[in-house]
Design a protein around this motif. Structure first.
Motif, mmCIF file in Angstrom:
data_model
loop_
_atom_site.group_PDB
_atom_site.id
_atom_site.type_symbol
_atom_site.label_atom_id
_atom_site.label_comp_id
_atom_site.label_asym_id
_atom_site.label_seq_id
_atom_site.Cartn_x
_atom_site.Cartn_y
_atom_site.Cartn_z
ATOM 1 N N LYS A 50 28.783 -23.065 42.178
ATOM 2 C CA LYS A 50 29.606 -23.589 41.105
ATOM 3 C C LYS A 50 29.059 -23.122 39.758
ATOM 4 O O LYS A 50 27.849 -23.122 39.525
ATOM 5 N N GLU B 136 25.021 -26.614 41.752
ATOM 6 C CA GLU B 136 25.590 -27.060 43.015
ATOM 7 C C GLU B 136 26.190 -25.871 43.756
ATOM 8 O O GLU B 136 26.726 -24.948 43.145
ATOM 9 N N LYS B 137 26.098 -25.901 45.085
ATOM 10 C CA LYS B 137 26.688 -24.856 45.904
ATOM 11 C C LYS B 137 28.017 -25.333 46.460
ATOM 12 O O LYS B 137 28.107 -26.440 47.007
ATOM 13 N N GLY B 138 29.047 -24.517 46.286
ATOM 14 C CA GLY B 138 30.333 -24.824 46.878
ATOM 15 C C GLY B 138 30.405 -24.334 48.309
ATOM 16 O O GLY B 138 29.390 -23.963 48.913
ATOM 17 N N ILE B 139 31.593 -24.289 48.856
ATOM 18 C CA ILE B 139 31.756 -23.861 50.247
ATOM 19 C C ILE B 139 31.401 -22.390 50.418
ATOM 20 O O ILE B 139 30.706 -22.007 51.359
ATOM 21 N N SER C 115 30.626 -20.223 47.392
ATOM 22 C CA SER C 115 29.994 -19.658 46.206
ATOM 23 C C SER C 115 29.190 -20.730 45.489
ATOM 24 O O SER C 115 29.135 -21.888 45.929
ATOM 25 N N TYR D 269 24.203 -27.925 36.980
ATOM 26 C CA TYR D 269 24.095 -29.334 37.360
ATOM 27 C C TYR D 269 22.957 -30.025 36.613
ATOM 28 O O TYR D 269 23.082 -31.180 36.179
ATOM 29 N N ARG E 112 23.089 -27.599 49.581
ATOM 30 C CA ARG E 112 23.974 -28.139 48.541
ATOM 31 C C ARG E 112 23.601 -27.676 47.137
ATOM 32 O O ARG E 112 24.427 -27.778 46.220
#
Length: 230
Positions: A187, A180-183, A185, A191, A165
């Motif tokens: 973000k 934060e990690k997206g699906i 890539s 954070y 995450r």
């Protein structure tokens, strides 16, 4: 891995040294464990990558990279690839661990690379460079599809959280940055960040927390999800 070209492996269960062996006449900057735990790989400043079987205590593969200055080696979490980075070039070389043949070369940066990390699902490779950028590359591609350029100096350490995450980076600008990690890539918005007293030389997620080491002589533990230092 030591500056004098030695590798030392400690057995934690019996508190004994498994190996203490001179492998090179040049510094070895990093060592990585295969997910199986029975094999390690490391690269020296003379451009030689060694894959060593800890159970048999023997070298099972040597890759000669013709005097390249190897900075880092990392096995992918799925055990299928070995990534090698260099101080003198912005390229990453991927090897298939089935036969240790070269799979592809990734042109990730314009300058040398200090650190690399795979996402826990082995789909992404992130790399930190002298060019002050973090490159994000899909494992099957040859160029980064995303560049994170928020650091003001070179990047020294990268790590993904175990739950896939978050991504953390530390650099010579004294900054810890957490994304934060997206699906598919990372973000773009940062954070969490923390400014240290000197270079951030190591970042590591563990059990829901984040640990950093710095040249200011301090180790810090962060509750990063709640954006505070413990």
């Amino acid at each position: 891995s030591l500056k004098d070209g030695r590798i030392i492996v400690y057995g934690l269960k019996n508190e004994a040294i498994v190996i203490d062996e001179q492998f090179s006449n040049t510094p070895i900057n990093s060592v990585t464990f295969h997910p199986s735990g029975n094999t390690i790989a490391f690269g020296d400043r003379a451009g030689r990558v060694t894959v060593f079987d800890l159970a048999e205590k023997k070298t099972i593969q040597t890759i000669d990279e013709a005097d390249k200055l190897i900075s880092n080696v990392e096995f992918s979490p799925d055990g299928k690839n070995l990534a090698v980075t260099y101080l003198d070039t912005g390229k990453i070389t991927l090897y298939d661990t089935g036969n240790y043949t070269e799979v592809r070369t990734i042109q990730a940066h314009t300058e040398g690379i200090y650190c690399l990390a795979f996402s826990p699902d082995s789909t992404l490779i992130v790399s930190g460079s002298r060019d002050k950028n973090v490159g994000v590359t899909r494992t099957g591609e040859e160029f980064p599809f995303q560049i994170l350029g928020e650091h003001k100096s070179f990047i020294l350490s990268l790590d993904f959280s175990q739950d896939n995450r978050f991504l953390a980076s530390g650099g010579a600008d004294c900054q810890l940055l957490v994304w934060e990690k997206g699906i598919e890539s990372i973000k773009d918005e940062i954070y969490f960040t923390w400014v240290h007293g000197d270079w951030v030389t190591s970042v590591k997620f563990f059990n829901g927390y984040l640990r950093t080491a710095s040249r200011d002589g301090k180790i810090r533990i962060f509750d990063f999800e709640n954006k505070k230092i413990l």
